[in-house]
Design a protein around this motif. Structure first.
Motif, mmCIF file in Angstrom:
data_model
loop_
_atom_site.group_PDB
_atom_site.id
_atom_site.type_symbol
_atom_site.label_atom_id
_atom_site.label_comp_id
_atom_site.label_asym_id
_atom_site.label_seq_id
_atom_site.Cartn_x
_atom_site.Cartn_y
_atom_site.Cartn_z
ATOM 1 N N SER A 1 123.794 52.910 -24.409
ATOM 2 C CA SER A 1 123.881 51.980 -25.571
ATOM 3 C C SER A 1 123.714 50.455 -25.157
ATOM 4 O O SER A 1 123.712 50.231 -23.891
ATOM 5 C CB SER A 1 125.300 52.056 -26.148
ATOM 6 O OG SER A 1 126.060 51.240 -25.443
ATOM 7 N N LEU B 1 120.016 61.319 -36.442
ATOM 8 C CA LEU B 1 121.190 61.169 -35.571
ATOM 9 C C LEU B 1 122.510 61.182 -36.341
ATOM 10 O O LEU B 1 122.475 60.784 -37.667
ATOM 11 C CB LEU B 1 121.074 59.390 -35.288
ATOM 12 C CG LEU B 1 119.746 59.179 -34.798
ATOM 13 C CD1 LEU B 1 119.424 57.749 -34.478
ATOM 14 C CD2 LEU B 1 119.380 59.760 -33.270
ATOM 15 N N ALA C 1 116.122 58.569 -37.034
ATOM 16 C CA ALA C 1 115.692 57.710 -36.056
ATOM 17 C C ALA C 1 114.760 56.748 -36.755
ATOM 18 O O ALA C 1 113.916 57.356 -37.559
ATOM 19 C CB ALA C 1 115.195 58.546 -35.180
ATOM 20 N N ASP D 1 121.090 54.157 -30.155
ATOM 21 C CA ASP D 1 119.851 55.023 -29.855
ATOM 22 C C ASP D 1 118.565 54.069 -29.709
ATOM 23 O O ASP D 1 117.453 54.807 -29.344
ATOM 24 C CB ASP D 1 119.532 55.963 -31.026
ATOM 25 C CG ASP D 1 118.322 57.000 -30.852
ATOM 26 O OD1 ASP D 1 118.759 57.850 -30.032
ATOM 27 O OD2 ASP D 1 117.248 56.800 -31.344
ATOM 28 N N SER D 2 118.932 52.978 -29.492
ATOM 29 C CA SER D 2 117.723 52.070 -29.516
ATOM 30 C C SER D 2 116.710 52.299 -27.969
ATOM 31 O O SER D 2 117.232 52.721 -27.057
ATOM 32 C CB SER D 2 118.139 50.528 -29.477
ATOM 33 O OG SER D 2 118.577 50.446 -28.436
ATOM 34 N N GLY E 1 121.686 60.554 -29.848
ATOM 35 C CA GLY E 1 120.427 60.827 -29.070
ATOM 36 C C GLY E 1 121.010 60.758 -27.513
ATOM 37 O O GLY E 1 120.425 61.018 -26.667
ATOM 38 N N VAL F 1 124.867 53.435 -34.672
ATOM 39 C CA VAL F 1 123.960 54.615 -34.431
ATOM 40 C C VAL F 1 122.511 54.289 -33.867
ATOM 41 O O VAL F 1 121.864 54.469 -32.843
ATOM 42 C CB VAL F 1 124.098 55.580 -35.431
ATOM 43 C CG1 VAL F 1 123.129 56.847 -34.939
ATOM 44 C CG2 VAL F 1 125.373 56.455 -35.803
ATOM 45 N N ARG G 1 121.872 58.507 -25.462
ATOM 46 C CA ARG G 1 121.227 57.630 -24.663
ATOM 47 C C ARG G 1 122.238 56.544 -24.398
ATOM 48 O O ARG G 1 123.031 56.366 -25.157
ATOM 49 C CB ARG G 1 120.225 56.944 -25.014
ATOM 50 C CG ARG G 1 118.902 57.602 -24.462
ATOM 51 C CD ARG G 1 117.433 57.330 -24.949
ATOM 52 N NE ARG G 1 117.262 58.175 -26.056
ATOM 53 C CZ ARG G 1 116.376 57.852 -26.765
ATOM 54 N NH1 ARG G 1 115.431 56.685 -26.857
ATOM 55 N NH2 ARG G 1 116.029 58.839 -27.870
ATOM 56 N N ASN H 1 126.986 59.147 -30.339
ATOM 57 C CA ASN H 1 125.731 58.852 -30.262
ATOM 58 C C ASN H 1 124.865 59.920 -30.210
ATOM 59 O O ASN H 1 124.947 60.716 -29.250
ATOM 60 C CB ASN H 1 125.507 58.034 -29.057
ATOM 61 C CG ASN H 1 123.847 57.766 -28.559
ATOM 62 O OD1 ASN H 1 123.316 58.143 -29.164
ATOM 63 N ND2 ASN H 1 123.780 57.219 -27.631
#
Ligand code: ADP
Ligand code: MG
Length: 585
Positions: A369, A221, A240, A330-331, A365, A326, A367, A363
């Motif tokens: 947040s 990431l 990650a 990305d979670s 990924g 980050v 995705r 970010n």
């Protein structure tokens, strides 16, 4: 023996020993010189682990013919010329020690041509003494060939590892520089075969691909963080949480693009991954921290690999927050869009990692947040405190029923008010922390006496932490006594550590305490460190009764909503919210 001044030869060998420890140190110094010379291409060739030969070729600005010999004088440098400049060093070199040190322990040939000159110059030295010099043609730039390293110091040679081990150190080194200087094309040839090439096109991700290969590179990431108050910046890549390694060597740090070694920085990164990795697994990270030159003292170590910071805790927190931001972004949480018209304050869930303080966290990924998540307990506007002793919210945790485990990290649970995702590590940490604090207030620390005392060797830094926090450590159940020479004899550990590696428990707690002590204010860092190392990790499979027991303990604990580090233990998806999402309302 009477006092006398060492011979020049002996003094040179001693000094060289500090700079040139092994073949990789030669490569490091030569590559740094090429970078300082503005090279756009740097080729490194090594034979037999670098002992037989190391050749570094660059296309940089070269050395004027009349200065080539001076470059091999001790303390000869073109990079600084005043004391003031010593406190604002922008080049990698500045001590003027590398070339003389390398030359003192090898046979060295340097040829250099400045781009605007038609001819160049060559000098050859054996064990530090010039044997020949004169004009020489060649392409613009500088080439240094170092042969028979430590040929005059057989004792030093014996300390070297196998040629393949020395080779891999050099490979690691070259690839690290390739990561942080994506604009330079690096090539490494080992025993005549090209082993690594970086594209040098200025794109960090392509350099990353060259270093880690496609699989790891895609799981990295991008980190971009800035501490607005100080202007400190962090850029680079971090893995990650699924991408881990068994040791810390894959965490690389640069300060103003100078490769440095720093336990403090590793801790900052590990802290950011807290609760996301299994025990003894470490992340991959390559980070460059840009700070004003005058905020860092690079003149702390002969080979310049250790630096001192003016504001260490700020460096720590800038790195920790940038990486954590980050990871959180990305979670693996479902991306819920905020319900229309709801008053989601954007910074609520991420108030521990204030975005405002990190202009432009990107970010990798892509995705959604955590900003999209609702925190539980109705205390949406309550700040998430950093102090473990200070309740973020006194609301009890709702009674929860286990639905299952997700990603071996989260407990999916149902409550009367919807669905809850509980972070198993953070929750357990909170339970342990509150238990430790309660036992403390009841004046009965739970200690477990070891069947046989265990000797533990401490580093000087760990020894300092132990002495400073001695009382707290003992209050929480550690018992130890000095055992001479930086060692201690450990007799008891806090009961929560059970029988699992008492020595390691103490070392972990000391390390965490040392660095937490830097960044946190008044709370009891010892208790937080103990609970963190005693808590179950992410990645551990839990049975249903275990999960139920954990939720029950969390319910019973006074501050259930955050872990001692201030991160949420659970996030809440309310029934209302879900109904709206599914168009039922
Ligand atoms: P330092 O890098 O600390 O200045 P070194 O001993 O490494 O000391 O190098 C001495 C000097 O030689 C440098 O200051 C620089 O002027 C010159 N030099 C060394 N390597 C190169 C190179 N590859 N290209 C251009 N100049 C170089
Ligand atoms: Mg140098």
């Amino acid at each position: 023996m009477p006092i006398k001044v060492l011979t020049r030869d002996l003094a040179a060998k001693i000094a060289a020993g500090e700079v040139v420890e092994r073949p990789a140190s030669v490569v490091k110094e030569l590559v740094e010189n090429s970078i300082d010379a503005g090279a756009s291409q740097i080729t490194v060739e090594i034979n037999s682990g670098g002992v037989e030969q190391i050749k570094v070729v660059d296309d940089g600005h070269g050395i004027p013919a009349e200065e080539v010999a001076i470059a091999f004088e001790r303390h000869a440098t073109s990079k600084i010329d005043s004391q003031e400049q010593l406190y604002a060093i922008a080049t990698l070199g500045f001590r003027g020690e590398a070339l003389p040190s390398i030359a003192a322990v090898s046979r060295t040939i340097l040829t250099s041509r400045q781009p605007l000159n038609t001819g160049g110059f060559r000098i050859e030295l054996h064990w530090g003494e010039p044997v020949s010099s004169g004009s020489q043609g060649g392409s613009p730039g500088t080439t240094v060939e170092v042969s028979d390293l430590f040929g005059n110091l057989p004792a030093r040679r014996k300390f070297l590892r196998s040629s393949s081990a020395e080779t891999s150190r050099i490979q690691e080194l070259v690839s690290r520089y390739a990561l942080v200087f994506p604009g330079i094309r690096f090539q490494l040839a080992v025993d005549g075969r090209v082993s690594f090439t970086s594209p040098g096109n200025g794109h960090p991700r392509e350099a990353l691909l060259a270093v880690y290969g496609p699989q790891a590179a895609t799981a990295m990431l991008e980190v971009h963080g800035e501490d607005q108050e100080s202007g400190y910046q962090v850029d680079g890549f971090t893995g990650a949480p699924s991408l881990t390694r068994a040791n810390r060597t894959y965490m690389t740090f640069f300060i103003n693009r100078r490769w440095v070694q720093s336990r403090m920085l590793s801790f900052a990164v590990e802290e950011a991954y807290m609760g996301l990795l299994q025990v003894k697994r470490y992340p991959l990270s390559s980070l460059n921290i840009s700070i004003p030159y005058e905020h860092v003292d690079v003149n702390a170590h002969p080979s310049k690999r250790e630096v001192r910071f003016q504001d260490e805790s700020r460096v720590f927190s800038t790195v920790q927050r940038a990486v954590r931001a980050v990871l959180v972004a990305d979670s693996p949480v479902p991306s819920l869009s905020p319900p229309p018209g709801s008053d989601y304050p954007a910074a609520v869930a991420s108030s521990f990692f204030p975005r405002s303080a990190f202009g432009g966290v990107r970010n990798g990924g892509g995705r959604d947040s955590v900003e999209m998540l609702e925190r539980t307990g109705g205390s949406l506007s309550g700040p998430v405190g950093l102090d473990p002793g200070m309740p973020a919210s006194r609301q009890p945790a709702p009674p929860l029923k286990v639905v299952g485990q997700l990603k071996l990290t989260y407990i999916v649970a149902e409550g009367s008010e919807g669905m809850f995702l509980v972070d198993q590590h953070a929750a357990h940490e909170r339970v342990l922390f509150d238990r430790i604090c309660q036992k403390m207030s009841e004046q009965e620390p739970q200690a477990q006496t070891l069947l046989e005392p265990v000797p533990v060797e401490l580093s000087p830094a760990q020894g300092d932490t132990l002495r400073v926090n001695r009382e707290a450590l003992e209050n929480y159940g550690f018992q130890f006594e000095p055992f001479g020479d930086g060692s201690y004899l450990l007799r008891a550990v806090p009961a929560i550590f059970g029988d699992s590696g008492p020595a390691k428990s103490l070392l972990d707690v000391l390390d965490t305490t040392a660095f937490e002590g830097l960044v946190r204010r008044k709370e009891d860092v010892v208790a937080a460190s103990i609970s963190c190392h005693g808590a179950i990790r992410a990645g551990k499979q839990l049975t249903e009764p275990e999960m139920a027991a954990l939720l029950e303990q969390l319910e019973a604990t006074p501050n259930p909503h955050t872990c001692p580090h201030g991160r949420p233990t659970m996030v809440h998806f309310s029934s209302n919210h879900m109904e709206r999402e599914f168009g039922r309302r």
